[in-house]
Each structure stands twice: as C-alpha cells, then as structure tokens.
Design an enzyme around this catalytic site. Structure first.
Site, short mmCIF file in Angstrom:
data_model
loop_
_atom_site.label_atom_id
_atom_site.label_comp_id
_atom_site.label_asym_id
_atom_site.label_seq_id
_atom_site.Cartn_x
_atom_site.Cartn_y
_atom_site.Cartn_z
N ARG A 142 -75.71 31.84 -10.54
CA ARG A 142 -76.10 31.49 -11.90
C ARG A 142 -75.89 32.71 -12.81
NH1 ARG A 142 -79.07 34.96 -12.62
NH2 ARG A 142 -79.46 34.29 -14.75
N GLY A 143 -76.04 32.43 -14.14
CA GLY A 143 -75.69 33.46 -15.10
C GLY A 143 -74.25 33.17 -15.53
N ALA A 144 -74.02 33.18 -16.84
CA ALA A 144 -72.75 32.68 -17.37
C ALA A 144 -71.50 33.33 -16.74
CB ALA A 144 -72.75 32.82 -18.89
N ARG A 191 -71.89 22.44 -14.58
CA ARG A 191 -72.92 22.80 -15.57
C ARG A 191 -72.27 22.80 -16.96
NH1 ARG A 191 -76.86 27.71 -14.36
NH2 ARG A 191 -78.23 26.46 -15.68
N GLN A 215 -86.37 32.93 -13.31
CA GLN A 215 -85.30 33.93 -13.15
C GLN A 215 -85.79 35.33 -13.51
OE1 GLN A 215 -84.96 30.96 -14.56
NE2 GLN A 215 -82.89 30.13 -14.37
N ASP A 261 -75.33 32.16 -23.00
CA ASP A 261 -74.46 31.24 -22.28
C ASP A 261 -73.30 30.74 -23.15
OD1 ASP A 261 -77.18 31.13 -20.82
OD2 ASP A 261 -75.66 30.40 -19.42
N ASN A 308 -79.04 30.30 -25.09
CA ASN A 308 -79.47 31.09 -23.91
C ASN A 308 -80.65 30.36 -23.29
OD1 ASN A 308 -79.27 33.40 -22.16
ND2 ASN A 308 -81.14 34.17 -23.09
N LYS A 309 -81.14 30.88 -22.22
CA LYS A 309 -82.24 30.26 -21.46
C LYS A 309 -83.37 29.78 -22.36
CE LYS A 309 -82.37 29.60 -17.96
NZ LYS A 309 -81.93 28.24 -17.54
O1 MRU Z 1 -79.82 28.77 -15.90
P1 MRU Z 1 -79.32 30.16 -15.71
O2 MRU Z 1 -80.17 30.98 -14.82
O3 MRU Z 1 -77.85 30.18 -15.31
O4 MRU Z 1 -79.39 30.81 -17.17
C1 MRU Z 1 -78.85 32.09 -17.36
C2 MRU Z 1 -79.10 32.67 -18.69
O5 MRU Z 1 -79.67 32.06 -19.56
C3 MRU Z 1 -78.54 34.07 -18.91
O6 MRU Z 1 -79.28 34.72 -19.90
C4 MRU Z 1 -77.07 33.99 -19.37
O7 MRU Z 1 -76.31 33.15 -18.56
C5 MRU Z 1 -76.45 35.33 -19.42
S1 MRU Z 1 -76.15 36.04 -17.81
C6 MRU Z 1 -75.33 37.52 -18.09
#
Ligand code: MRU
Length: 349
Positions: free
Chosen positions: A49-51, A92, A199, A240, A250-251
């Site tokens: 996970r994470g973009a 996703r 997270q 994201d 973002n999250k």
């Molecule tokens: O659902 P997730 O854990 O994939 O969400 C991730 C985020 O919101 C991060 O802040 C984003 O992807 C940046 S990661 C460098």
C-alpha cells in the site's frame, strides 16, 4: 548516518517479493508472488500500500503476467497484456500512481512492438525495474526539498504512512524526517493512528521508531489538541492523487487535519512525486474515492466493536482543497501559490 530501509517491493527472477504490511508491526514477512492474481490481491488487501508502492507492485504484476504469455505474434501478446493491465488497474481506484505505472508499461510494450515477444518480455521487466529505481531518487529529492521546511527541534504531525515502505525508499512525507535524522536534527514527530486500518500506528510509528526518530503515537482525534498546545508546528502528509488545480486526495482524515492546521495557523505540506500528480483530473471532485468494506470499521482487527447490521460509511480517502495546502513538495522543488499555473509549469520544465 545514512538510514537503512526495508524494501517493501522487489522482484527477482520471476518472483515478486512483497512485504506484507497487514502483518506489521508484529510480523515481518515477505510474500512470494508469481501470479498476477496474487499481485492484484496484495494491492486490494493493502498487503502492499501507499501510492508509489502500489504503482511499482502493479508494474511487476504485469511482468509476471507477460512472462507467462505464449511467445506468439505481437497482437495476440498485446491483447493478453492489455487484459492483464486492465485487471491490475481494477485493484484500487484512487492512487493515480497505479495507472501511471501501468501506462508506462503500456507505452514500453508499444515502443517495442517490432521486437520478438521474448525480447519485449525482457524490456517490460527492465521498465518495471526502472520505475522502481526512479522512485528511490524521486523520494530522496522530495526529502532534500522538504528538509528546507524543517528546523532542528521542531514538532511535526503526520497522518497515515507515507514512509519508506509506501515507496521504493525514503518515503515522501517522511523522507525529510529521515534526512533530518541523518543531519543529527532531533524532530518530535506526532503520528496519527489513522482509523480504521491504523497505518499510522502499525506502520509510521514502527518505521520511525526503528529509525531512531522521536515519534509519539496519538489517536486521530488528538490532533487538534496537539496543535492548540503548540506541540506541532507543521503537518506533513503524502497523497494519492493531486488534481490539476492542486486539490489533493489522501487518507481519510487528511482534510480535517488541513482545516485544523489553518485554524491554528500551522503550515500544511503535501509531499507529492510527479507520478502522483494527475493533470487529466481537473479538480478534487473528479478524483475517484475508494469505498471499503464495513467490516474494517465494525470488526477492526477481528474485534466486534459495533452492533450487527449498523449502517457504515467507509471512504478510504478524502480531498483537501488546494487553498488549504501551504505548499506541495515534489522531486522538482516546492510549489506554492496558484497551483493550476505552478503544476502546469512543473510538467513543462
Ligand atoms: O490506503 P493506503 O494505506 O494505501 O493509503 C495511503 C496514503 O494515504 C498515503 O498517504 C499515500 O498513498 C502516500 S504514500 C507515499
């Protein structure tokens, strides 16, 4: 001293290795993936996970699929390749890096179309390696630019996890913290727990603690008090997808933090590699927001914490309007002001 990082996504000789982030911090285990379906599942289930990391994983997922395709003519190969690409793209919806990485793989396949399929497979593997390698450098540059916004002894707040394991290395929002540590600076980082999947608690607190960075875990609802008491002097988050006007997904919970930062006159910084900037999406309204299952809220980590049958709303991301963002930290530098103009310039520099 230079930090060492766990590599969350690597590929070697036909196997994709993914650090299973759902098991952290209790267990550090790597999945060994050889099928595109398992790569899709790892992305969907947030094992990776994470973009930036999901973009890299998807590129390698496509390599796994391509390597299994028969060595026939290009058009049959490409038809199968596109089917697998669309399949991975369905894992996703919000992080644009996924689509960005898949598009790069597509462009590479087309650029090599006159080559024998066996060679195209090698070129696709090369492209996925390149995407991964570039991300390391991009994150390092974000760290260097972001460092200019920090000073020794500063208190900062972050949300979710935009660290080393969410990227090829260093992270985005956390990259400046690592570089500050290498310089011997002492930051005081507050990590939001990040409901519902934690997270912040499971990943950010773990990552920063391992790096010897002073990190304090808080629940999401404590952020206002941390700012009111002057304990955090800036907010650093990842993202994201940044739309062409600077609106940023973002999250879930990030928008609230941006409002809080404004109310307390604290700068709100978004770290964004250009692979996360989507000039084709005009504004935040057009960013697709992933909706996730109700069980993540009613049965978080196996415990039933809500009455059976209760209605649940579970968007994984929210959108922070551009006007709440003090600056966007990219690998090419820090941008501020009129984001529509500045983002355009970024892509033409
Ligand atoms: O659902 P997730 O854990 O994939 O969400 C991730 C985020 O919101 C991060 O802040 C984003 O992807 C940046 S990661 C460098």
């Amino acid at each position: 001293m230079e930090q060492t990082f766990l590599q969350s996504v690597t590929y070697d000789n036909g196997t994709l290795y993914i650090l299973d982030q759902t098991l952290l911090p209790a267990v550090t285990e790597f999945l060994e993936i050889t099928k595109v379906e398992d790569a899709w599942d790892a992305i969907k289930q947030l094992k990776v996970r994470g973009a930036p990391a999901i973009g890299i994983a998807a590129a390698y997922g496509l390599v796994l699929a391509a390597n299994k395709a028969p060595e026939v003519d290009f058009s049959s190969f490409y038809k199968n390749f596109k089917e697998n690409l669309e399949y991975l793209a369905s894992s996703r919806p919000t992080a644009v890096n996924l689509f960005w990485a898949l598009q790069r793989m597509d462009e590479r396949a087309l650029a090599e179309k006159d080559q024998p399929v066996a060679l195209i497979k090698k070129k696709l593997e090369e492209e996925a390696h390149q995407i991964r390698k570039e991300d390391e450098e991009v994150c390092r540059m974000i760290g260097i630019h972001g460092l200019a916004l920090l000073k020794d002894g500063m208190g900062v707040l972050t949300h979710c996890n935009a660290g080393g394991i969410a990227t090829a290395r260093y992270g985005t929002a956390l990259a400046p913290f690592y570089l500050a540590k290498e310089k011997g600076w002492e930051l005081k980082v507050y990590a939001d727990e990040t409901r519902p999947l934690l997270q912040g608690a499971r990943l950010t607190a773990w990552e920063l603690q391992q790096a010897g960075i002073d990190v304090t875990l808080i629940t999401d609802s404590m952020a206002a008090m941390i700012m009111q008491k002057g304990m955090a002097e800036a907010v650093f988050v990842g993202c994201d997808r940044v739309a062409a006007n600077g609106d940023t997904a973002n999250k879930i919970g990030t928008y609230g933090l941006a409002l809080l930062a404004k109310a307390h006159n604290i700068p709100f910084y978004v770290a964004a590699p250009t692979s996360t900037i989507d000039m084709k999406t005009e504004s935040g309204d057009a960013i697709p927001i992933e909706m996730r299952g109700s069980e993540e809220i009613t049965h978080g980590f196996g415990k039933n914490t809500a009455p059976d049958g209760v209605k649940v709303f579970n968007p994984a991301f929210d959108v922070t309007p551009a006007e709440l963002i003090t600056a966007i930290i990219t690998e090419k530098g820090i941008i501020q002001g009129n984001y529509s103009e500045e983002l355009k310039k970024l892509f033409h520099s």
